[in-house]
Design an enzyme around this catalytic site. Structure first.
Site, PDB file in Angstrom:
ATOM      1  N   CYS A  80      -1.365   0.864   7.438  1.00  0.00           N
ATOM      2  CA  CYS A  80      -2.801   0.572   7.600  1.00  0.00           C
ATOM      3  C   CYS A  80      -3.229  -0.678   6.834  1.00  0.00           C
ATOM      4  O   CYS A  80      -3.562  -1.702   7.428  1.00  0.00           O
ATOM      5  CB  CYS A  80      -3.650   1.754   7.135  1.00  0.00           C
ATOM      6  SG  CYS A  80      -3.416   3.253   8.104  1.00  0.00           S
ATOM      7  N   ARG A  81      -3.247  -0.606   5.501  1.00  0.00           N
ATOM      8  CA  ARG A  81      -3.865  -1.672   4.713  1.00  0.00           C
ATOM      9  C   ARG A  81      -2.964  -2.879   4.473  1.00  0.00           C
ATOM     10  O   ARG A  81      -3.369  -4.020   4.712  1.00  0.00           O
ATOM     11  CB  ARG A  81      -4.321  -1.111   3.350  1.00  0.00           C
ATOM     12  CG  ARG A  81      -5.444  -0.112   3.455  1.00  0.00           C
ATOM     13  CD  ARG A  81      -5.617   0.678   2.164  1.00  0.00           C
ATOM     14  NE  ARG A  81      -4.475   1.547   1.918  1.00  0.00           N
ATOM     15  CZ  ARG A  81      -4.267   2.250   0.825  1.00  0.00           C
ATOM     16  NH1 ARG A  81      -5.135   2.141  -0.174  1.00  0.00           N
ATOM     17  NH2 ARG A  81      -3.214   3.031   0.694  1.00  0.00           N
ATOM     18  N   SER A  82      -1.737  -2.631   3.959  1.00  0.00           N
ATOM     19  CA  SER A  82      -0.928  -3.811   3.586  1.00  0.00           C
ATOM     20  C   SER A  82      -0.459  -4.637   4.786  1.00  0.00           C
ATOM     21  O   SER A  82      -0.421  -5.867   4.679  1.00  0.00           O
ATOM     22  CB  SER A  82       0.236  -3.436   2.659  1.00  0.00           C
ATOM     23  OG  SER A  82       1.144  -2.574   3.283  1.00  0.00           O
ATOM     24  N   ASN A 118       2.325   1.528   4.322  1.00  0.00           N
ATOM     25  CA  ASN A 118       2.653   0.254   5.003  1.00  0.00           C
ATOM     26  C   ASN A 118       2.367   0.318   6.505  1.00  0.00           C
ATOM     27  O   ASN A 118       3.058  -0.320   7.304  1.00  0.00           O
ATOM     28  CB  ASN A 118       4.120  -0.168   4.741  1.00  0.00           C
ATOM     29  CG  ASN A 118       4.421  -1.612   5.147  1.00  0.00           C
ATOM     30  OD1 ASN A 118       5.526  -1.919   5.585  1.00  0.00           O
ATOM     31  ND2 ASN A 118       3.477  -2.507   5.011  1.00  0.00           N
ATOM     32  N   CYS A 177       0.866  -1.187   0.000  1.00  0.00           N
ATOM     33  CA  CYS A 177       0.000   0.000   0.000  1.00  0.00           C
ATOM     34  C   CYS A 177       0.896   1.229   0.000  1.00  0.00           C
ATOM     35  O   CYS A 177       2.086   1.129  -0.331  1.00  0.00           O
ATOM     36  CB  CYS A 177      -0.976  -0.012   1.174  1.00  0.00           C
ATOM     37  SG  CYS A 177      -0.181   0.063   2.802  1.00  0.00           S
ATOM     38  N   ASP A 191      -7.973   3.937   1.118  1.00  0.00           N
ATOM     39  CA  ASP A 191      -7.079   4.335   2.199  1.00  0.00           C
ATOM     40  C   ASP A 191      -7.908   4.809   3.399  1.00  0.00           C
ATOM     41  O   ASP A 191      -8.636   5.790   3.293  1.00  0.00           O
ATOM     42  CB  ASP A 191      -6.200   5.474   1.668  1.00  0.00           C
ATOM     43  CG  ASP A 191      -5.131   5.881   2.645  1.00  0.00           C
ATOM     44  OD1 ASP A 191      -5.185   5.433   3.810  1.00  0.00           O
ATOM     45  OD2 ASP A 191      -4.244   6.645   2.240  1.00  0.00           O
TER      46      ASP A 191
END
Ligand code: 4NP
Length: 164
Positions: A21-23, A19, A16, A132
């Site tokens: 939150c999402r990934s 690095n 993401c 995001d």
């Protein structure tokens, strides 16, 4: 049965922007599912960001909280995508289209090009990006978790299928 040799492992990198939150959430959920199915010897799993703002930091506390609510633990610290990743991973799974474009640029000139895909290509529900959640509220993190969970389940099914 003895564990599979490292040569037969599939190396998957989730990417993401930051690095945090999402990934890292996708990495943790995918690793959790792999452990649940006893497939640890078949995968290398990591995550990274296309940006460097948060390098060295733990994941965002809101991502860690949503993971914990679902029994998934998150470890590790943020790092940026590096050129060696294009040689090391078999599959790079991006959260949004901007990540895909940035990865394309970063891979430019590298001799090896792993497959690069959007995570939600495997989502059973409509939508192509994991949005995001950084500037939103906690409900955004729950929505992201649901997308990531559905997609990671199907991605794992795909990778362990005989033709996968
Ligand atoms: P992520 O979220 O890409 O899911 O880790 C973000 C975290 C931080 C920033 C952007 C996105 N930031 O601009 O600091």
């Amino acid at each position: 049965m003895p564990p599979k040799s490292p040569e037969t492992r599939t190396a998957v990198l989730f990417v993401c922007l930051g690095n945090i939150c999402r990934s890292p959430l996708a990495e943790a959920v995918f690793a959790h599912l792999v452990r649940e199915r006893g497939l640890e010897d078949r995968f290398e799993i990591d995550s990274a960001g296309t940006g460097a703002w948060h390098v060295g930091e733990r994941a965002d506390r809101r991502s860690m909280a949503v993971a914990a609510r679902h029994g998934v633990s998150m470890e590790g610290r943020a790092r940026r995508v590096e050129p060696s990743d294009f040689g090391r991973f078999d599959l790079i799974v991006a959260m949004d289209r901007e990540n895909l474009r940035d990865l394309e640029r970063m891979a430019d000139g590298h001799p090896r090009r792993p497959k690069t895909r959007l995570l939600r290509e495997w989502d059973s529900e409509d939508g192509d990006e994991v949005p995001d959640p950084y500037y939103g509220g906690p409900e955004g993190f729950e929505r992201v978790y649901a997308m990531v969970r559905r997609s990671c389940e199907a991605l794992l099914d795909h990778l362990v299928a005989p033709e996968g």
